[in-house]
Design a protein around this motif. Sequence first.
Motif, PDB file in Angstrom:
ATOM      1  N   VAL A 113       0.834  -1.204   0.000  1.00 15.13           N
ATOM      2  CA  VAL A 113       0.000   0.000   0.000  1.00 15.13           C
ATOM      3  C   VAL A 113       0.874   1.262   0.000  1.00 15.13           C
ATOM      4  CG1 VAL A 113      -1.689   1.342   1.304  1.00 15.13           C
ATOM      5  CG2 VAL A 113      -1.912  -1.157   1.172  1.00 15.13           C
ATOM      6  N   SER A 114       1.855   1.312   0.875  1.00 13.87           N
ATOM      7  CA  SER A 114       2.634   2.564   0.954  1.00 13.87           C
ATOM      8  C   SER A 114       3.441   2.774  -0.322  1.00 13.87           C
ATOM      9  CB  SER A 114       3.524   2.583   2.204  1.00 13.87           C
ATOM     10  OG  SER A 114       4.492   1.572   2.160  1.00 13.87           O
ATOM     11  N   ARG A 115       3.953   1.680  -0.893  1.00 11.02           N
ATOM     12  CA  ARG A 115       4.713   1.822  -2.141  1.00 11.02           C
ATOM     13  C   ARG A 115       3.814   2.285  -3.280  1.00 11.02           C
ATOM     14  NH1 ARG A 115       8.994  -3.293  -2.149  1.00 11.02           N
ATOM     15  NH2 ARG A 115      10.313  -2.419  -0.512  1.00 11.02           N
ATOM     16  N   ARG A 116       2.606   1.735  -3.315  1.00  9.42           N
ATOM     17  CA  ARG A 116       1.694   2.108  -4.384  1.00  9.42           C
ATOM     18  C   ARG A 116       1.239   3.559  -4.220  1.00  9.42           C
ATOM     19  NH1 ARG A 116      -0.794  -1.598  -7.743  1.00  9.42           N
ATOM     20  NH2 ARG A 116      -1.692  -0.464  -9.495  1.00  9.42           N
ATOM     21  N   ALA A 117       1.087   3.977  -2.962  1.00  6.10           N
ATOM     22  CA  ALA A 117       0.701   5.374  -2.727  1.00  6.10           C
ATOM     23  C   ALA A 117       1.753   6.304  -3.320  1.00  6.10           C
ATOM     24  CB  ALA A 117       0.536   5.638  -1.237  1.00  6.10           C
ATOM     25  N   ILE A 118       3.016   5.926  -3.191  1.00  7.75           N
ATOM     26  CA  ILE A 118       4.092   6.732  -3.772  1.00  7.75           C
ATOM     27  C   ILE A 118       4.036   6.686  -5.294  1.00  7.75           C
ATOM     28  CG2 ILE A 118       6.581   6.873  -4.125  1.00  7.75           C
ATOM     29  CD1 ILE A 118       6.689   7.407  -1.400  1.00  7.75           C
ATOM     30  N   SER A 119       3.911   5.493  -5.852  1.00  9.33           N
ATOM     31  CA  SER A 119       4.019   5.393  -7.310  1.00  9.33           C
ATOM     32  C   SER A 119       2.818   6.019  -8.011  1.00  9.33           C
ATOM     33  CB  SER A 119       4.224   3.936  -7.745  1.00  9.33           C
ATOM     34  OG  SER A 119       3.075   3.174  -7.457  1.00  9.33           O
ATOM     35  N   THR A 120       1.675   6.114  -7.326  1.00  2.00           N
ATOM     36  CA  THR A 120       0.524   6.750  -7.966  1.00  2.00           C
ATOM     37  C   THR A 120       0.526   8.259  -7.798  1.00  2.00           C
ATOM     38  OG1 THR A 120      -0.764   6.528  -5.952  1.00  2.00           O
ATOM     39  CG2 THR A 120      -1.072   4.819  -7.630  1.00  2.00           C
ATOM     40  N   GLY A 121       1.231   8.763  -6.820  1.00  5.38           N
ATOM     41  CA  GLY A 121       1.156  10.196  -6.568  1.00  5.38           C
ATOM     42  C   GLY A 121       0.032  10.571  -5.620  1.00  5.38           C
ATOM     43  N   ALA A 122      -0.544   9.582  -4.942  1.00  5.38           N
ATOM     44  CA  ALA A 122      -1.523   9.884  -3.893  1.00  5.38           C
ATOM     45  C   ALA A 122      -0.741  10.367  -2.685  1.00  5.38           C
ATOM     46  CB  ALA A 122      -2.315   8.634  -3.528  1.00  5.38           C
ATOM     47  N   ARG A 123      -0.832  11.631  -2.359  1.00  8.97           N
ATOM     48  CA  ARG A 123       0.005  12.163  -1.276  1.00  8.97           C
ATOM     49  C   ARG A 123      -0.424  11.678   0.093  1.00  8.97           C
ATOM     50  NH1 ARG A 123       3.020  11.933  -3.585  1.00  8.97           N
ATOM     51  NH2 ARG A 123       3.870  13.110  -5.315  1.00  8.97           N
ATOM     52  N   ARG A 124      -1.753  11.499   0.222  1.00  9.86           N
ATOM     53  CA  ARG A 124      -2.281  11.061   1.520  1.00  9.86           C
ATOM     54  C   ARG A 124      -2.885   9.677   1.347  1.00  9.86           C
ATOM     55  NH1 ARG A 124      -6.266  14.743   1.389  1.00  9.86           N
ATOM     56  NH2 ARG A 124      -7.104  14.172   3.417  1.00  9.86           N
ATOM     57  N   ALA A 125      -2.316   8.720   2.073  1.00 11.54           N
ATOM     58  CA  ALA A 125      -2.766   7.340   1.929  1.00 11.54           C
ATOM     59  C   ALA A 125      -3.503   6.890   3.182  1.00 11.54           C
ATOM     60  CB  ALA A 125      -1.565   6.430   1.690  1.00 11.54           C
ATOM     61  N   ALA A 126      -4.470   6.010   2.962  1.00 10.49           N
ATOM     62  CA  ALA A 126      -5.186   5.407   4.085  1.00 10.49           C
ATOM     63  C   ALA A 126      -5.301   3.912   3.819  1.00 10.49           C
ATOM     64  CB  ALA A 126      -6.567   6.036   4.226  1.00 10.49           C
ATOM     65  N   PHE A 127      -5.329   3.133   4.875  1.00 16.64           N
ATOM     66  CA  PHE A 127      -5.390   1.673   4.747  1.00 16.64           C
ATOM     67  C   PHE A 127      -6.359   1.157   5.797  1.00 16.64           C
ATOM     68  CE2 PHE A 127      -2.724  -2.468   5.464  1.00 16.64           C
ATOM     69  CZ  PHE A 127      -3.592  -3.195   4.644  1.00 16.64           C
ATOM     70  N   ALA A 128      -7.429   0.554   5.328  1.00 16.98           N
ATOM     71  CA  ALA A 128      -8.393  -0.048   6.261  1.00 16.98           C
ATOM     72  C   ALA A 128      -7.701  -1.224   6.941  1.00 16.98           C
ATOM     73  CB  ALA A 128      -9.633  -0.508   5.499  1.00 16.98           C
ATOM     74  N   LEU A 129      -7.450  -1.094   8.230  1.00 19.07           N
ATOM     75  CA  LEU A 129      -6.583  -2.051   8.932  1.00 19.07           C
ATOM     76  C   LEU A 129      -7.243  -3.420   9.039  1.00 19.07           C
ATOM     77  CD1 LEU A 129      -3.940  -2.452  10.537  1.00 19.07           C
ATOM     78  CD2 LEU A 129      -5.209  -1.806  12.594  1.00 19.07           C
ATOM     79  N   PRO A 130      -6.647  -4.447   8.386  1.00 14.47           N
ATOM     80  CA  PRO A 130      -7.218  -5.791   8.522  1.00 14.47           C
ATOM     81  C   PRO A 130      -6.982  -6.323   9.940  1.00 14.47           C
ATOM     82  CG  PRO A 130      -5.726  -5.660   6.623  1.00 14.47           C
ATOM     83  CD  PRO A 130      -5.503  -4.440   7.464  1.00 14.47           C
ATOM     84  N   ALA A 131      -7.891  -7.138  10.406  1.00 10.33           N
ATOM     85  CA  ALA A 131      -7.754  -7.715  11.752  1.00 10.33           C
ATOM     86  C   ALA A 131      -6.887  -8.968  11.690  1.00 10.33           C
ATOM     87  CB  ALA A 131      -9.130  -8.055  12.299  1.00 10.33           C
ATOM     88  N   LEU A 132      -6.196  -9.250  12.790  1.00 14.29           N
ATOM     89  CA  LEU A 132      -5.445 -10.497  12.912  1.00 14.29           C
ATOM     90  C   LEU A 132      -6.189 -11.378  13.901  1.00 14.29           C
ATOM     91  CD1 LEU A 132      -1.789  -9.154  13.205  1.00 14.29           C
ATOM     92  CD2 LEU A 132      -2.794 -10.397  11.273  1.00 14.29           C
ATOM     93  N   GLU A 133      -6.513 -12.558  13.477  1.00 11.96           N
ATOM     94  CA  GLU A 133      -7.256 -13.442  14.354  1.00 11.96           C
ATOM     95  C   GLU A 133      -6.434 -13.761  15.605  1.00 11.96           C
ATOM     96  OE1 GLU A 133     -10.088 -17.330  13.814  1.00 11.96           O
ATOM     97  OE2 GLU A 133      -8.887 -16.654  12.139  1.00 11.96           O
ATOM     98  N   ASP A 134      -7.068 -13.768  16.739  1.00  7.01           N
ATOM     99  CA  ASP A 134      -6.439 -14.087  18.040  1.00  7.01           C
ATOM    100  C   ASP A 134      -5.418 -13.040  18.472  1.00  7.01           C
ATOM    101  OD1 ASP A 134      -7.875 -16.441  17.962  1.00  7.01           O
ATOM    102  OD2 ASP A 134      -6.229 -17.530  16.993  1.00  7.01           O
ATOM    103  N   GLU A 135      -5.273 -11.952  17.747  1.00 10.30           N
ATOM    104  CA  GLU A 135      -4.347 -10.918  18.181  1.00 10.30           C
ATOM    105  C   GLU A 135      -5.077  -9.589  18.133  1.00 10.30           C
ATOM    106  OE1 GLU A 135      -0.036 -11.778  17.075  1.00 10.30           O
ATOM    107  OE2 GLU A 135      -1.088 -12.517  15.328  1.00 10.30           O
ATOM    108  N   GLY A 136      -4.775  -8.735  19.073  1.00 11.22           N
ATOM    109  CA  GLY A 136      -5.525  -7.496  19.204  1.00 11.22           C
ATOM    110  C   GLY A 136      -5.171  -6.466  18.152  1.00 11.22           C
ATOM    111  N   VAL A 137      -5.892  -5.356  18.203  1.00 11.45           N
ATOM    112  CA  VAL A 137      -5.689  -4.292  17.224  1.00 11.45           C
ATOM    113  C   VAL A 137      -4.332  -3.607  17.436  1.00 11.45           C
ATOM    114  CG1 VAL A 137      -6.809  -2.463  18.563  1.00 11.45           C
ATOM    115  CG2 VAL A 137      -6.848  -2.374  16.049  1.00 11.45           C
ATOM    116  N   GLU A 138      -3.811  -3.665  18.668  1.00 14.52           N
ATOM    117  CA  GLU A 138      -2.505  -3.049  18.909  1.00 14.52           C
ATOM    118  C   GLU A 138      -1.446  -3.721  18.042  1.00 14.52           C
ATOM    119  OE1 GLU A 138      -1.187  -2.490  22.955  1.00 14.52           O
ATOM    120  OE2 GLU A 138       0.886  -2.185  22.308  1.00 14.52           O
ATOM    121  N   ARG A 139      -1.503  -5.049  18.034  1.00  7.79           N
ATOM    122  CA  ARG A 139      -0.503  -5.777  17.247  1.00  7.79           C
ATOM    123  C   ARG A 139      -0.726  -5.589  15.746  1.00  7.79           C
ATOM    124  NH1 ARG A 139       3.765  -9.102  16.341  1.00  7.79           N
ATOM    125  NH2 ARG A 139       3.269 -10.993  15.205  1.00  7.79           N
TER     126      ARG A 139
END
Length: 488
Positions: free
Chosen positions: A90-116
């Motif tokens: 995602v971050s690499r693609r944000a650079i190559s497209t010229g999107a200055r502000r990037a956002a990423f809908a954070l996927p969940a990790l099963e059995d691990e909290g949002v902090e991780r």
Amino acid sequence: MVRIGVRKAALNEVSAGMIAVGLYENENPPEGLGGAADVALTSEDFSGKEGETALLYPASGLMAQRVLLVGLGKRAAFNAEKLRRAAATVSRRAISTGARRAAFALPALEDEGVERSAQVAAEGASLGLYRFDRYKTGEKDEREIESFDLILDENSDEESATAGAQKGEKLAVGAALARDLANEPSNTATPAYLAERAREIAEHHGMGCTILDRSQIEAEGMGGLATVGRSSANEQRFIVLEHRKGGDSAPIVLVGKAVTFDSGGISIKPSSGMEEMKFDMSGGAAVLGAMETIGSLDLPLNVIALVPATENLPGGAAFKPGDVLRMHSGKTAEIISTDAEGRLILADALSYARRYDPAAVIDCATLTGACVVALGHHASGLMGNDEDLISEVRAAGERSGERAWPLPLFEEYTEQIRGDYGDIKNSGGRPGGALTAGAFLKEFADYPWAHLDIAGTAWGDKDNAYTTKGATGTPARLLVEFVMGRAR
Ligand code: BES
Ligand code: MN
Ligand code: ZN
């Protein structure tokens, strides 16, 4: 490095140059994208396979200019390492497209909290943007992104996610420092240079710092480090950093081999590929990178870094095969090959570590070509004298994505290096080369000790999801995960 932000928002309300959304293989897109993803999915342009992407320009319904679909692979196989890679995509693609502000809908990790999940996404996003181009004078890729936000769903705890993202950023800063130090050529990254950089880390984070120069190394009785660096105009250093935030508890000691250039010495290496031996200080670089992160996280433990730093060059003053060295511990080492220099300088550092009465010592070193043959580039070799510590290091490797795999240190390997004229030989020949190197170090470790042979993992010959050709920074993040595990 870009700051990693965290916020809660519905996907259609995220204003950004690009919003990235992870999709599992053969699953439906999340709510809130309107119909933006439908054509990509029904047209079979995109199925959610790991690494697959599709860039969409939704005409309406979204506040973001672009939508990037990122394949996460099968849901059941998704894990922290895949999340690091997706975030880097995602971050690499944000650079190559010229999107200055990037956002990423954070996927969940099963059995691990949002902090991780926020932590590892921040690591991946940040490390994905790493470049080493300071010596390029022509046109450089100067593109940067202004912001990278992890978007949380409404049920996630924002405070935990923020804490995780900050940890991840600090891990990435340390790993990037390790990469920078290792990528620097040996005409810049001399032992004295590494010592200066270590001093900066100490100053920033209130650590103790002691640098021994050539004559102090000799006076200390470090026969290995004194001898390997003897013929170099760039004199050797012994670097000590002390992070003391754990009261009077026994410290963890991190040791890193820093041979700033390994020509092999009198047992000179073939010239083809020799330029890669500027990376022979990657262990020391990783230890310094880990200390940077440990300092900025202010981890409540005592952690000592020991980095023996030297060149290994032939010359009129160079040591020779057949020489016998008196090491720091008092043992004698008989030189079979001057190219087996790493174990000589590490042995002195391991012996020096005894004064701390350490709870655990972990060394890391680009020690043997044999380890590359054994494990390739996908795991570091892991040896030691304490099964619990080995398991703990291995677990830290899993958590960090910097995998380490156990190898044996049977007594027979020690037999193989029994000396004829001194106590031990510095080479046991080709069979089991990674293990006889480990067996050599074992002679100098009389506390719980683990050894990581990073010869196959410290640098790579091509770009990967969140590494670039050159230094990987391994195992800086592993070491921090280990220390964080002890701090819990
Ligand atoms: N720095 C090298 C090990 C190395 C080789 C790392 C290739 C990464 C890629 C180390 O100092 C060395 O030369 N080891 C020798 C030991 C041998 C002489 C016993 C080796 O592995 O060949
Ligand atoms: Mn060598
Ligand atoms: Zn070496």
